[in-house]
Design a protein around this motif. Structure first.
Motif, short mmCIF file in Angstrom:
data_model
loop_
_atom_site.label_atom_id
_atom_site.label_comp_id
_atom_site.label_asym_id
_atom_site.label_seq_id
_atom_site.Cartn_x
_atom_site.Cartn_y
_atom_site.Cartn_z
N VAL A 282 0.83 -1.20 0.00
CA VAL A 282 0.00 0.00 0.00
C VAL A 282 0.87 1.25 0.00
N ASP B 73 3.91 1.60 -1.12
CA ASP B 73 4.54 1.73 -2.44
C ASP B 73 3.55 2.31 -3.45
N PHE B 74 2.31 1.87 -3.40
CA PHE B 74 1.27 2.38 -4.30
C PHE B 74 1.05 3.88 -4.05
N CYS B 75 0.95 4.24 -2.77
CA CYS B 75 0.72 5.65 -2.42
C CYS B 75 1.88 6.54 -2.86
N LYS C 64 3.94 5.98 -5.31
CA LYS C 64 3.93 6.06 -6.78
C LYS C 64 2.88 7.05 -7.27
N HIS C 65 1.77 7.16 -6.55
CA HIS C 65 0.67 8.02 -6.99
C HIS C 65 0.57 9.32 -6.19
N GLY D 198 -6.93 1.45 -9.84
CA GLY D 198 -5.66 0.83 -9.46
C GLY D 198 -5.82 -0.39 -8.59
N LEU E 137 -5.06 -4.17 -6.05
CA LEU E 137 -3.61 -4.03 -6.10
C LEU E 137 -3.03 -5.44 -6.02
N THR F 234 -0.15 -8.22 -5.76
CA THR F 234 1.19 -8.70 -5.45
C THR F 234 1.15 -10.22 -5.62
#
Length: 293
Positions: free
Chosen positions: A204, A206-208, A210-211, A260, A263, A265
């Motif tokens: 989570v 890493d996603f945040c 990136k965005h 997105g 997510l 993994t």
């Protein structure tokens, strides 16, 4: 001078790994006095104390650290010999020590069950714990195989992806806020998240990153089940694995459509390259990567 035996090293390793004589005696199937006597004997042979106690907690002395490292090397060599003997005997004997992070406890038993039925004489030891506990077991080289969604970064590890781990945004069943939106539309909502360092939280974060997104209101809860229950009770939103949701009726939470997500993994089987795998361990690892696994 008495010789240091495999058994003495094994007992000492178990005491260190489990953290107490009591726990080690249970794992080894010995009485507590027997384990204590073995520790005393090993310390006498070495000629120095191996453990010291501070506030009731046992820690290794410098001599203890040296003996523990020796035990790791000697017992690993013994495992290699056992593996070679098993190869001569066939797959129907041997052992499999498996350690998995908490969320993986939902996916591994259905995969382990047919393997155990097919090979009933294999001794399987199955440990479940949070990421910190399993990483510690990995560092101590305690098991044959480890299951993570995001394994530690270490060149001495071999990581084999075998199954998707899909993370979804969930809300209480009576939720009436934004849906079919991006995550930024939910920024003002309270989010119930796993602790920093857990596989889910790292994915989570890493996603945040990136965005370019951050949560305004976060409550940390160190259990997937507790998070799901808190969401169903109306405490907030959360991001959890679909494997957690599969264990409960669909109406207890609402899965939101968020850009997105899911997510994705992957669950990964992790081995230590320097640790010889038994035939049983190799066979189970291969079973995880079969198309129908």
């Amino acid at each position: 001078m008495n010789a240091i035996t495999f058994r003495l090293l094994e007992v000492f390793q178990h005491v260190v790994d489990t953290g107490s004589v009591t726990a080690a005696s249970v794992e080894l199937g010995l009485s507590q006095p027997t384990v204590s006597l073995q520790l005393k004997k090993l310390s006498s042979i070495v000629g120095m104390p191996l453990l010291e106690y501070r506030q009731g907690k046992a820690t290794m002395t410098d001599a203890g650290i040296a003996v523990y490292r020796c035990a790791q090397e000697v017992l690993t060599s013994q495992q290699k010999l056992n593996s070679q003997i098993q190869a001569l005997q066939g797959l129907e004997v041997g052992s499999l020590k498996l350690a998995v992070v908490t969320t993986a406890k939902y996916i591994i038993p259905p995969l382990l069950s047919p393997f155990c039925k097919a090979h009933p004489n294999i001794d399987v030891r199955f440990t479940v714990g949070n990421r910190e506990k399993i990483v510690d077991r990995l560092a101590r080289n305690q098991d044959d195989l480890y299951i993570f969604s995001l394994p530690p970064s270490n060149p001495e590890l071999a990581c084999t992806p075998f199954k998707e781990n899909r993370l979804q945004v969930i809300a209480p069943p009576d939720y009436d806020g934004p849906d079919d939106c991006d995550l930024k539309a939910l920024q003002s909502k309270k989010f119930l998240l796993r602790e920093t360092g857990s596989g889910t939280r790292r994915a989570v974060d890493d996603f945040c990153h990136k965005h370019d997104f951050h949560f305004d209101n976060v409550m940390v809860i160190e259990s997937n089940e507790a998070i799901r229950l808190a969401v169903s009770s109306g405490l907030g939103l959360a991001i959890v694995s679909e494997h957690t949701l599969a264990q409960v009726p669909k109406e207890t939470v609402r899965v939101l459509k968020v850009e997105g997500f899911p997510l994705i993994t992957h669950w990964q089987a992790v081995t230590i390259t320097s640790r010889p795998l038994s035939l049983a361990s190799k066979a189970f690892l291969e079973s995880l990567t079969q198309p129908d696994a």
